[in-house]
Write an enzyme that holds these catalytic residues in place. Sequence first.
Site: not given
Ligand code: SAM
Length: 214
Positions: A65
């Site tokens: 993000s």
């Molecule tokens: N917080 C992260 C960082 O600092 O890099 C950024 C996160 S990214 C915007 C969103 C993340 O949510 C992705 O890595 C994605 O794989 C994960 N994600 C999506 N759906 C999910 C789920 N149902 N359970 C767990 N993780 C999930």
Amino acid sequence: MNKDTPKHQGKRRQLVTVLKQKGIAQVEVLNAIGDIPRHLFLDSSFIDHAYQDKAFPIGAEQTISQPYTVAFQSEQLQLKQGMKVLEIGTGSGYQTAVLCHMGARVYSIERQHELFRTSLKRLPALGFKPKKLIFGDGYKGFPKQAPYDRIIVTAGAPAVPEALLAQLAVGGRMVIPVGDTNQKMTVIARTSDTDFQKLVLGDFRFVPLLGDKN
Ligand code: SAM
């Protein structure tokens, strides 16, 4: 280059100034952003851009993000030292590191195995010790350690998952972007066993929270 240098530290100070100008005020959040080497959470091809206030690809069609978003969500958590926090979407592990730096006991769930594996190595290598990184579906939360003082969701949810509401402690607070294409940052405070208060803040854009069928 896998290290932190005065050049990177200088760029981080500039990023902190940018975040202050955009309204981030909590010292603990600014200190975390100022201390954590974001360039070490990114692929080396983005290393020179790591301190721009931008999101970048991290593989598996996911993103780290934008620093402003990380700072905004962290500030909205109203976190205190020692609180138990559930994070949905470990991704690169950068937000997890920010929460650890702020003194939280962090449980973080990631659904993409490749990202989970990378964070599992990266976070301890950089000195961050979340309580547990979990490979699984964040829609279900992590009931084993519930209730949580704080819950942070870092992907866009079409609606607030019931399982996460159930795992929020009374007196606890959840920060979650809600919506399909664009999301409204939403803060949910649990005021009793049965009552929740909702506060809707500004617009953000996240990758989607993926369910069973995606
Ligand atoms: N917080 C992260 C960082 O600092 O890099 C950024 C996160 S990214 C915007 C969103 C993340 O949510 C992705 O890595 C994605 O794989 C994960 N994600 C999506 N759906 C999910 C789920 N149902 N359970 C767990 N993780 C999930």
